[in-house]
Scaffold this motif. Structure first.
Motif, PDB file in Angstrom:
ATOM      1  N   ILE A 181       0.824  -1.214   0.000  1.00 27.15           N
ATOM      2  CA  ILE A 181       0.000   0.000   0.000  1.00 27.15           C
ATOM      3  C   ILE A 181       0.859   1.265   0.000  1.00 27.15           C
ATOM      4  CG2 ILE A 181      -1.993  -1.080   1.085  1.00 27.15           C
ATOM      5  CD1 ILE A 181      -1.167   0.278   3.720  1.00 27.15           C
ATOM      6  N   HIS A 182       2.156   1.116   0.267  1.00 27.43           N
ATOM      7  CA  HIS A 182       3.033   2.286   0.328  1.00 27.43           C
ATOM      8  C   HIS A 182       3.788   2.545  -0.979  1.00 27.43           C
ATOM      9  CE1 HIS A 182       2.054   2.178   4.511  1.00 27.43           C
ATOM     10  NE2 HIS A 182       2.729   1.074   4.732  1.00 27.43           N
ATOM     11  N   TYR A 183       3.717   1.622  -1.954  1.00 30.38           N
ATOM     12  CA  TYR A 183       4.454   1.842  -3.212  1.00 30.38           C
ATOM     13  C   TYR A 183       3.735   1.314  -4.449  1.00 30.38           C
ATOM     14  CZ  TYR A 183       5.903  -3.044  -2.523  1.00 30.38           C
ATOM     15  OH  TYR A 183       5.906  -4.399  -2.324  1.00 30.38           O
ATOM     16  N   ASP A 184       2.719   0.480  -4.304  1.00 29.66           N
ATOM     17  CA  ASP A 184       2.008  -0.114  -5.430  1.00 29.66           C
ATOM     18  C   ASP A 184       0.597   0.489  -5.468  1.00 29.66           C
ATOM     19  OD1 ASP A 184       0.619  -1.695  -7.240  1.00 29.66           O
ATOM     20  OD2 ASP A 184       1.494  -3.585  -6.541  1.00 29.66           O
ATOM     21  N   VAL A 185       0.437   1.577  -6.238  1.00 33.37           N
ATOM     22  CA  VAL A 185      -0.823   2.304  -6.188  1.00 33.37           C
ATOM     23  C   VAL A 185      -1.980   1.472  -6.737  1.00 33.37           C
ATOM     24  CG1 VAL A 185      -0.538   3.462  -8.427  1.00 33.37           C
ATOM     25  CG2 VAL A 185      -1.882   4.571  -6.606  1.00 33.37           C
ATOM     26  N   ASP A 186      -1.730   0.619  -7.719  1.00 34.65           N
ATOM     27  CA  ASP A 186      -2.808  -0.231  -8.240  1.00 34.65           C
ATOM     28  C   ASP A 186      -3.300  -1.200  -7.173  1.00 34.65           C
ATOM     29  OD1 ASP A 186      -2.692   0.999 -10.717  1.00 34.65           O
ATOM     30  OD2 ASP A 186      -1.269  -0.454 -11.541  1.00 34.65           O
ATOM     31  N   TYR A 187      -2.379  -1.790  -6.448  1.00 36.08           N
ATOM     32  CA  TYR A 187      -2.759  -2.697  -5.358  1.00 36.08           C
ATOM     33  C   TYR A 187      -3.515  -1.922  -4.271  1.00 36.08           C
ATOM     34  CZ  TYR A 187      -2.388  -5.605  -1.196  1.00 36.08           C
ATOM     35  OH  TYR A 187      -2.682  -6.317  -0.055  1.00 36.08           O
ATOM     36  N   ALA A 188      -2.987  -0.766  -3.893  1.00 35.69           N
ATOM     37  CA  ALA A 188      -3.614   0.021  -2.830  1.00 35.69           C
ATOM     38  C   ALA A 188      -5.064   0.349  -3.176  1.00 35.69           C
ATOM     39  CB  ALA A 188      -2.820   1.299  -2.582  1.00 35.69           C
ATOM     40  N   GLY A 196      -5.201   6.092  -2.908  1.00 29.67           N
ATOM     41  CA  GLY A 196      -3.841   6.274  -3.414  1.00 29.67           C
ATOM     42  C   GLY A 196      -2.863   5.595  -2.489  1.00 29.67           C
ATOM     43  N   LEU A 197      -1.585   5.907  -2.642  1.00 31.76           N
ATOM     44  CA  LEU A 197      -0.570   5.341  -1.763  1.00 31.76           C
ATOM     45  C   LEU A 197      -0.758   5.873  -0.348  1.00 31.76           C
ATOM     46  CD1 LEU A 197       2.633   5.573  -3.998  1.00 31.76           C
ATOM     47  CD2 LEU A 197       1.159   3.582  -3.610  1.00 31.76           C
ATOM     48  N   VAL A 198      -0.594   5.004   0.629  1.00 28.43           N
ATOM     49  CA  VAL A 198      -0.863   5.337   2.022  1.00 28.43           C
ATOM     50  C   VAL A 198       0.439   5.703   2.734  1.00 28.43           C
ATOM     51  CG1 VAL A 198      -1.773   4.474   4.218  1.00 28.43           C
ATOM     52  CG2 VAL A 198      -2.854   3.795   2.047  1.00 28.43           C
TER      53      VAL A 198
END
Length: 261
Positions: A181-188, A196-198
């Motif tokens: 969640i801190h670097y993969d915006v699609d996953y987040a 978006g990125l958390v």
């Protein structure tokens, strides 16, 4: 079950953290580390086969239990400071599970795990930390986002800043945090339902601890609870008023609340 992890507390890592925060300071062996900088140490690296879908070490391996729910979040914690950890001096982290429970919430099943970490150096305990984890189901495609609480506006001191993608990457690297969640915006967005990125919850807590230490001249206890995610690029106010602290998003929502003494 107790898990033990030693670390030499390399001063270069604390120096890199200072650079990431935009406040360059070089640490040398024997220097006292700022509160919460132990997050930079005591890594638990795992090979790819032992990682979960979120990039963290898989649940059910080592100390972290499998609670049967896919999403895992660090929701808050508390710390009791006995004496500073010293850079470049071997230390040991001793971890155990204090409690684990499951219940049904308004949004579905939930599980809670409380970990205790004791940090020892030179034969004495320097820090006791409790870490609260929350497990939950994935959000449904039509699920409405939770309504966050509104933050206070009566602060006597506030610091305003934001964290971009580079800052999140650097903090993830310094803490060996592989959560996507801190670097993969699609996953987040697609899997965990964020916009978006958390920004890392511990990074928000770190900023509040710096603020509290500046106001109090030192810390003996600190407690914090995450209440709404802060998204990369959002401007936030880190606020203080008479021992209470909070993070307020630009829209007025409360992202974290804390207390210090």
């Amino acid at each position: 079950m107790t898990q033990t992890c030693p670390d030499s507390l390399d001063p270069a890592r604390a120096t890199a953290m200072q650079a990431m925060l935009g406040d360059p300071r070089a640490f040398e062996q024997g220097d006292a580390l700022p509160p919460f900088y132990h997050q930079l140490y005591f890594w638990d690296p795992q090979p790819p086969a032992r990682l979960g879908r979120d990039g963290h070490p898989a649940t059910g391996i080592g100390l972290i239990p499998d609670m049967g729910l896919p999403r895992r979040m660090w929701a808050g914690g508390s710390l009791r400071f006995h004496s500073p950890l010293l850079a470049g001096i071997r230390a040991e982290k001793r971890s155990s599970i204090e409690s684990s429970t499951r219940k049904d919430g308004r949004s579905g099943p939930l599980a809670f795990v409380r970990l205790r970490h004791d940090y020892w150096q030179r034969g004495s305990i320097c820090l006791t930390e409790w870490q609260d984890l929350v497990y939950r189901e994935d959000p449904g495609p039509d699920a409405a986002p939770p309504v966050p609480p509104q933050a206070r506006t009566d602060e006597t001191t506030a610091q305003v800043r934001s964290f971009d993608e580079t800052a999140l990457f650097r903090y993830s690297a310094l803490t060996f945090n592989g959560h996507r969640i801190h670097y993969d915006v699609d996953y987040a967005r697609a899997v965990e339902g964020y916009t978006g990125l958390v920004v890392h919850g511990p990074l928000l807590a770190q900023m509040l601890m710096h603020l509290a230490e500046a106001q109090l001249g030192g810390l003996t206890e600190f407690t914090y609870r995450a209440t709404s995610p802060l998204i990369a690029g959002e401007v936030a106010a880190f606020c203080w008023a008479d021992g209470a602290l909070w993070v307020r998003g630009a829209d007025g929502r409360q992202c974290m609340e804390a207390a210090a003494r």
